[in-house]
Design a protein around this motif. Structure first.
Motif, mmCIF file in Angstrom:
data_model
loop_
_atom_site.group_PDB
_atom_site.id
_atom_site.type_symbol
_atom_site.label_atom_id
_atom_site.label_comp_id
_atom_site.label_asym_id
_atom_site.label_seq_id
_atom_site.Cartn_x
_atom_site.Cartn_y
_atom_site.Cartn_z
ATOM 1 N N ALA A 182 0.820 -1.206 0.000
ATOM 2 C CA ALA A 182 0.000 0.000 0.000
ATOM 3 C C ALA A 182 0.856 1.258 0.000
ATOM 4 O O ALA A 182 2.030 1.218 0.329
ATOM 5 C CB ALA A 182 -0.877 0.006 1.243
ATOM 6 N N ILE A 183 0.202 2.345 -0.376
ATOM 7 C CA ILE A 183 0.847 3.647 -0.274
ATOM 8 C C ILE A 183 0.301 4.339 0.968
ATOM 9 O O ILE A 183 -0.885 4.673 1.045
ATOM 10 C CB ILE A 183 0.553 4.515 -1.525
ATOM 11 N N ILE A 184 1.175 4.495 1.942
ATOM 12 C CA ILE A 184 0.803 5.226 3.156
ATOM 13 C C ILE A 184 1.585 6.545 3.141
ATOM 14 O O ILE A 184 2.768 6.542 2.840
ATOM 15 C CB ILE A 184 1.159 4.411 4.426
ATOM 16 N N HIS A 185 0.914 7.627 3.482
ATOM 17 C CA HIS A 185 1.482 8.975 3.474
ATOM 18 C C HIS A 185 1.621 9.491 2.042
ATOM 19 O O HIS A 185 2.619 9.245 1.370
ATOM 20 C CB HIS A 185 2.855 9.016 4.184
ATOM 21 N N SER A 186 0.590 10.198 1.617
ATOM 22 C CA SER A 186 0.611 10.790 0.281
ATOM 23 C C SER A 186 -0.209 12.080 0.295
ATOM 24 O O SER A 186 -1.118 12.242 1.112
ATOM 25 C CB SER A 186 0.041 9.808 -0.734
ATOM 26 N N TYR A 195 5.568 7.557 -5.850
ATOM 27 C CA TYR A 195 5.410 6.194 -5.306
ATOM 28 C C TYR A 195 6.711 5.399 -5.438
ATOM 29 O O TYR A 195 7.010 4.524 -4.648
ATOM 30 C CB TYR A 195 4.310 5.415 -6.042
ATOM 31 N N HIS A 196 7.462 5.731 -6.492
ATOM 32 C CA HIS A 196 8.692 4.983 -6.758
ATOM 33 C C HIS A 196 9.696 5.079 -5.586
ATOM 34 O O HIS A 196 10.509 4.178 -5.382
ATOM 35 C CB HIS A 196 9.343 5.486 -8.050
ATOM 36 N N ASP A 197 9.612 6.160 -4.825
ATOM 37 C CA ASP A 197 10.569 6.354 -3.724
ATOM 38 C C ASP A 197 10.528 5.223 -2.697
ATOM 39 O O ASP A 197 11.498 5.006 -1.964
ATOM 40 C CB ASP A 197 10.316 7.692 -3.016
#
Ligand SMILES: [Zn+2]
Ligand SMILES: [Zn+2]
Length: 557
Positions: free
Chosen positions: A322-326, A519-521
């Motif tokens: 998942a992506i958390i913090h965006s 997101y790649h980071d």
């Protein structure tokens, strides 16, 4: 003492710019820049002229004449020293960035409260410049590009910044010298966050390497019996450790670990670093010890652990669920929430945690209470359309000066989770920083502690904190610690992760994405997390949707 005309002109020129930055009378500052111009063009050296002749030069006058005499006598200009003393070094350094004049620097420093070039490039990435007069999108892009170029020319590099360069050089070497062995070692192979030089172990001949690099416009910056260092137009040091075929893997192993690890290893196994092996794995086999990956060869203690059993499999980029913090365009991000969500779905993530800035972050268009309610209605609607994908309602809530969070308990309880971060008044002593962080950690609404120290690698040290105390407090209050994956943050530092894991804390590798590309980071967060031995079970962003919902339900109790 250098008191030639260039030196004197430089001092007046800098004085004029610094006075402009400090908003002094423009008539006065202009007279210094004219003097600098005049002095540089003089046919004779000022140091050879009698005093009365100096005062008589057109464009020089009494005030400036006196100052020239001061420089000639002492080598320096006292008034300039005063201005230097009251200007942060990072602000003075901004004068090296083409396209950033004193007026713009004044805005950057005084209004945006940015004091270093690294912070400025970070602000460009967060679109923060656009909110100020005189800074359009084009200016922001120009500034970012010039700074990136400038930083590259300084010698040390973020891992992410030279990643593609390192890989392309490596590929080229392996193609060109196909008969020789080349392996990247050193800081790169250890996955360190900052790379000072790229290092290879090779069986290639020094003379052949020399010819190859000189032909490609590299110069030799150092050479001794076993190694040679080249520097090319990109200003990145390339170091080659020369080896014979027999000791290649021994050399590779010895140059892919920290000093602490190497010393402990050689003492434990009575090694001299010249053994004959056919692979790195064989080195471990022959010592009867489980394999230790290069990224883990840091602390000596890992050797004992590997003696006692196989090391657990560390987290991989594919373990991120998942992506958390965006951030979306509701605050300082570039994309809509729907675009962010659809990009997640496309990349196979199970959910997205939208955490725009809170109301005190006015520079980032932080959300007031009314806009929060609006955003929540919108997320509910999106969730119906995008199901089974889920967007969690979150906020990156400012930790205020007194350690309180940015909203009332009522508002805070409307979020699924809260990321608490410090964004303002970053200049504080440890006592102050600890007071703010500890209060935020003890706040029952805090789910995740965001970028713990506020550091920006190669540009801003973090505020001083007592890592142990913070980790202990997070353990006691069941607060997750973020590993902010932006390659300039990587905060919490991986060197503290093993202590956090010992305390049973959950880490969350978060991209802090301001665009979909951000997101790649995640990858860079994973690379440093691997160094601590982090496993997916201990990383919140590796939780699948069900596990995440269960985790949040438990926290809400
Ligand atoms: Zn933040
Ligand atoms: Zn953020």
């Amino acid at each position: 003492m250098i008191t030639d005309n260039y030196h004197i002109a430089d001092q007046f020129s800098l004085l004029s710019k610094l006075m402009d930055i400090h908003g002094e009378n423009s008539f006065k500052t202009k007279s210094y820049s004219i003097a600098a111009f005049t002095i540089e063009k003089l046919p004779e050296q000022l140091s050879t002229l009698p005093e009365d002749k100096i005062f008589a030069i057109k464009g020089i006058g009494n005030t400036i004449g006196k100052k020239i005499m001061e420089v000639l006598e002492s080598g320096e200009l006292p008034v300039l020293k005063e201005y230097i003393a009251k200007t942060p070094p990072g602000v003075i350094e901004m004068l090296n960035i083409k396209g950033l004049g004193p007026k713009k620097i004044a805005t950057v420093w005084k209004e945006m409260e940015i004091e270093s070039i690294g912070e400025l490039v970070y602000a460009c990435n967060e679109n923060r410049l656009l909110l100020y007069k005189g800074f359009g999108e084009k200016t922001q892009n120009n500034i970012r590009e010039t700074i990136e170029f400038y930083l590259r020319s300084q010698g040390s590099h973020l891992y992410a910044e030279i990643e593609s360069y390192a890989l392309s050089v490596d590929k080229k070497l392996k193609e060109y010298f196909s008969g020789n062995k080349f392996e990247l070692a050193g800081e790169w192979r250890r996955q360190l966050e900052i790379i000072n030089q790229l290092e290879w172990v090779t069986t290639a001949d020094v003379a052949v390497l020399k010819t190859f690099f000189e032909k490609n416009n590299f110069t030799i910056s150092a050479q001794d019996s076993g190694k040679i260092i080249f520097k090319g137009p990109e200003n990145i040091s390339l170091c080659f450790l020369i080896s014979d075929d027999a000791s290649f893997y021994s050399k590779l192993f010895q140059s892919s670990c920290s000093d602490e690890f190497r010393e402990a290893w050689n003492k434990t196994f009575n090694e001299d670093g010249d053994g004959t092996y056919t692979s790195e794995e064989e080195i471990f086999l022959r010592k009867k010890i489980h394999f230790i990956a290069p990224c883990l060869r840091e602390k000596a203690s890992i050797i004992e652990k590997a003696k006692n059993g196989a090391l657990p499999a560390v987290i991989q980029p594919g373990d991120i669920k998942a992506i958390i913090h965006s951030h979306s365009n509701w605050s300082d991000g570039s994309n809509t929430i729907e675009e962010m969500a659809r990009a997640c779905i496309e990349k196979g993530y199970e959910y997205l945690v939208i955490s725009d800035h809170s109301k005190s972050a006015f520079y980032a268009n932080g959300l007031n209470e009314e806009r929060i309610r609006e955003q929540h209605r919108y997320v509910d609607e999106l969730n119906q359309r995008l199901s089974p994908f889920k967007i969690f309602k979150s906020i990156e809530c400012d930790i205020l000066n007194d350690g309180n969070l940015d909203y009332s308990d009522n508002i805070l309880s409307t979020f699924d989770l809260v990321i608490a971060s410090v964004h303002s008044n970053l200049k504080m002593n440890e006592e102050k920083a600890m007071m703010r962080l500890m209060r935020a950690i003890e706040n029952p609404h805090t789910t995740i502690l965001g970028h713990m120290t506020g550091r920006l690698l190669l540009s801003r040290p973090g505020y001083p904190v007592n890592h142990k105390k913070i980790i202990d407090a997070c353990a006691a209050n069941k607060v997750v610690i973020e590993l902010n994956a932006h390659p300039r943050r990587l905060d919490i530092d991986w060197r503290w992760l093993d202590y956090a894991l010992e305390k049973g804390i959950l880490i969350s590798i978060d991209p802090d994405a301001h665009t979909i590309d951000g997101y790649h980071d995640i990858t860079y967060g994973v690379l440093v997390a691997q160094k601590s031995g982090l496993t997916p079970e201990k990383n919140l962003s590796s939780f699948n949707l069900k596990q995440m919902e269960a985790f949040l339900a438990e926290k809400k109790k």
